[in-house]
Design an enzyme around this catalytic site. Structure first.
Site, PDB file in Angstrom:
ATOM      1  N   GLU A  34      -2.907  -9.170  -4.384  1.00  0.00           N
ATOM      2  CA  GLU A  34      -4.320  -9.579  -4.463  1.00  0.00           C
ATOM      3  C   GLU A  34      -4.442 -11.088  -4.679  1.00  0.00           C
ATOM      4  O   GLU A  34      -5.291 -11.738  -4.088  1.00  0.00           O
ATOM      5  CB  GLU A  34      -5.044  -8.827  -5.598  1.00  0.00           C
ATOM      6  CG  GLU A  34      -5.333  -7.373  -5.281  1.00  0.00           C
ATOM      7  CD  GLU A  34      -6.241  -7.188  -4.072  1.00  0.00           C
ATOM      8  OE1 GLU A  34      -7.017  -8.098  -3.744  1.00  0.00           O
ATOM      9  OE2 GLU A  34      -6.148  -6.122  -3.430  1.00  0.00           O
TER      10      GLU A  34
ATOM     11  N   TYR B 155     -13.374 -10.296  -8.730  1.00  0.00           N
ATOM     12  CA  TYR B 155     -12.915  -9.590  -7.535  1.00  0.00           C
ATOM     13  C   TYR B 155     -11.498  -9.020  -7.735  1.00  0.00           C
ATOM     14  O   TYR B 155     -11.241  -7.833  -7.492  1.00  0.00           O
ATOM     15  CB  TYR B 155     -12.947 -10.550  -6.333  1.00  0.00           C
ATOM     16  CG  TYR B 155     -12.311  -9.961  -5.132  1.00  0.00           C
ATOM     17  CD1 TYR B 155     -13.030  -9.119  -4.304  1.00  0.00           C
ATOM     18  CD2 TYR B 155     -10.957 -10.187  -4.859  1.00  0.00           C
ATOM     19  CE1 TYR B 155     -12.427  -8.521  -3.216  1.00  0.00           C
ATOM     20  CE2 TYR B 155     -10.352  -9.598  -3.780  1.00  0.00           C
ATOM     21  CZ  TYR B 155     -11.088  -8.773  -2.956  1.00  0.00           C
ATOM     22  OH  TYR B 155     -10.483  -8.176  -1.896  1.00  0.00           O
TER      23      TYR B 155
ATOM     24  N   ARG C  13       0.818  -1.217   0.000  1.00  0.00           N
ATOM     25  CA  ARG C  13       0.000   0.000   0.000  1.00  0.00           C
ATOM     26  C   ARG C  13       0.849   1.263   0.000  1.00  0.00           C
ATOM     27  O   ARG C  13       0.305   2.362  -0.076  1.00  0.00           O
ATOM     28  CB  ARG C  13      -0.881   0.028   1.259  1.00  0.00           C
ATOM     29  CG  ARG C  13      -2.146  -0.781   1.124  1.00  0.00           C
ATOM     30  CD  ARG C  13      -3.036  -0.546   2.325  1.00  0.00           C
ATOM     31  NE  ARG C  13      -4.219  -1.379   2.249  1.00  0.00           N
ATOM     32  CZ  ARG C  13      -4.965  -1.718   3.290  1.00  0.00           C
ATOM     33  NH1 ARG C  13      -4.642  -1.274   4.491  1.00  0.00           N
ATOM     34  NH2 ARG C  13      -6.027  -2.466   3.142  1.00  0.00           N
TER      35      ARG C  13
END
Ligand code: SF4
Length: 354
Positions: A34, A117, A22
């Site tokens: 992810e 997703y 991040r």
């Protein structure tokens, strides 16, 4: 119910957890993180992610990484098929897209292992595309906010997706997606939700009606499938090494480890081995293991060989496998075994053969 996006983003700005990917937006890092986070808890992902990026810093390194290294880097995360798909995706990006990452949700959907997703997470975080991510955390938050009990049926899933699609903002859609997931993971937790720290306490219907733990209703369980199998531990006792194969069939297909065979195959093997200088012992003890809805009751069959070549190739051929891809020393074996099932099988072996 009026949902205040600003309140969510403000909460996220103040409370988001530190995660290595991040710190700055990097498409490759977001993609790897992810995929690693699918079905694996973050505490296990963080150290693995840092090591993975250190050893494979670019999509080119990932594409050309050998299988053994990839397996090592993925060890402990489970579901190794994700790593294989990640590498397939890297090859596709290099060979078909000249090394340029896909630029949108629709394009990411074409990458192996990238479902709705993951594509939504990457597109919203890296390209600020307004596409909503819906995972178990988001389902739980929305189900409680709106007191929706039917969340697992097709219509329940569509209602949640429609709600999140409606509230996701055009500005900071990636932060919105991460904030919803973060809220679900850290505050609106499955058990012991921390409602007194939640920015939505005043407007949450489940909280207002004092029935938070009733939402969402439990997901209907899939019927378990019971499997009995043998892990074949082919042991060259003279130098204490063990045969690893690429499992080209059956359970855990396309992973590397001990051949996994049925009770019938072991019995058949025993009846054909008498012409070879090979001994076979079946354990009576069992190990148990669960993978998704498969409940495995495992035993080991130790095949003790006096050479590493012809006999072993013959045995494996009878069982429908190719020759071993590696002979691994006992001292290295736990580190090299990528699946927990293999590790449990070897622990059983070690208890009987120190
Ligand atoms: S108030 Fe409680 S139940 Fe409602 S969204 Fe917040 S944490 Fe979840």
């Amino acid at each position: 119910m009026h949902f205040c996006v600003e309140k969510l983003l403000q909460w996220y700005d103040n409370h988001q957890r530190y995660l290595p990917w991040r710190q700055e937006i990097n498409i490759y890092h977001t993609w790897v993180s992810e995929v690693m986070s699918q079905q694996t808890v973050l505490a296990a992902v963080v150290p693995k992610f840092s090591k993975f990026i250190e050893q494979l810093p670019t999509v080119y390194d990932l594409a050309k990484c050998d299988e053994e290294t990839l397996r090592q880097l993925w060890s402990g995360l489970g579901y190794y098929a994700r790593a294989r798909n990640l590498q397939k995706g890297a090859k596709m990006i290099i060979e078909q897209l000249d090394g340029c990452f896909p630029q949108s949700y629709d394009e990411w959907l074409k990458i192996p292992g990238c479902g709705a997703y993951t594509a939504a997470a990457i597109a919203s975080i890296c390209y600020q595309e307004k596409v909503a991510c819906v995972d178990g955390n988001v389902i739980r938050v929305v189900s409680r906010l709106l007191a929706l009990s039917d969340v697992w049926s097709q219509s329940g899933q569509s209602a949640i997706q429609a709600y999140v699609n409606d509230i996701i903002p055009a500005e900071r859609p990636g932060d919105f997606n991460q904030a919803m997931m973060e809220l679900g993971a850290t505050i609106c937790r499955k058990s012991n939700p921390l409602c007194d720290r939640c920015p939505f306490q005043q407007s949450c219907l489940a909280f207002t009606h004092n029935c938070v733990t009733q939402y969402p209703l439990k997901k209907p369980r899939r019927t378990s499938i019971n499997i009995e199998l043998f892990a074949l531990i082919i042991w060259y006792k003279k130098n204490d090494t063990f045969a690893f194969v690429k499992r080209t069939k059956g359970f855990l297909k396309n992973t590397i480890g001990f051949p996994l065979v049925s009770t019938d195959e072991v019995a058949e093997l025993e009846s054909t081995l008498h012409s070879l200088p090979v001994q076979i012992f079946q354990s009576t003890n069992r190990f148990s293991h669960t993978i998704t809805h498969h409940r495995i009751s495992g035993r080991i069959a130790i095949v003790q060989v006096t050479q590493q070549t012809t006999d072993v190739a013959l045995i494996l051929q009878k069982l429908g496998f190719l020759a071993p891809i590696d002979w691994v020393k006992r001292s290295d074996i736990i580190a090299k075994l990528a699946t927990t099932l293999d590790k449990k099988a070897f622990q059983l072996f070690s208890m009987q053969n120190q």
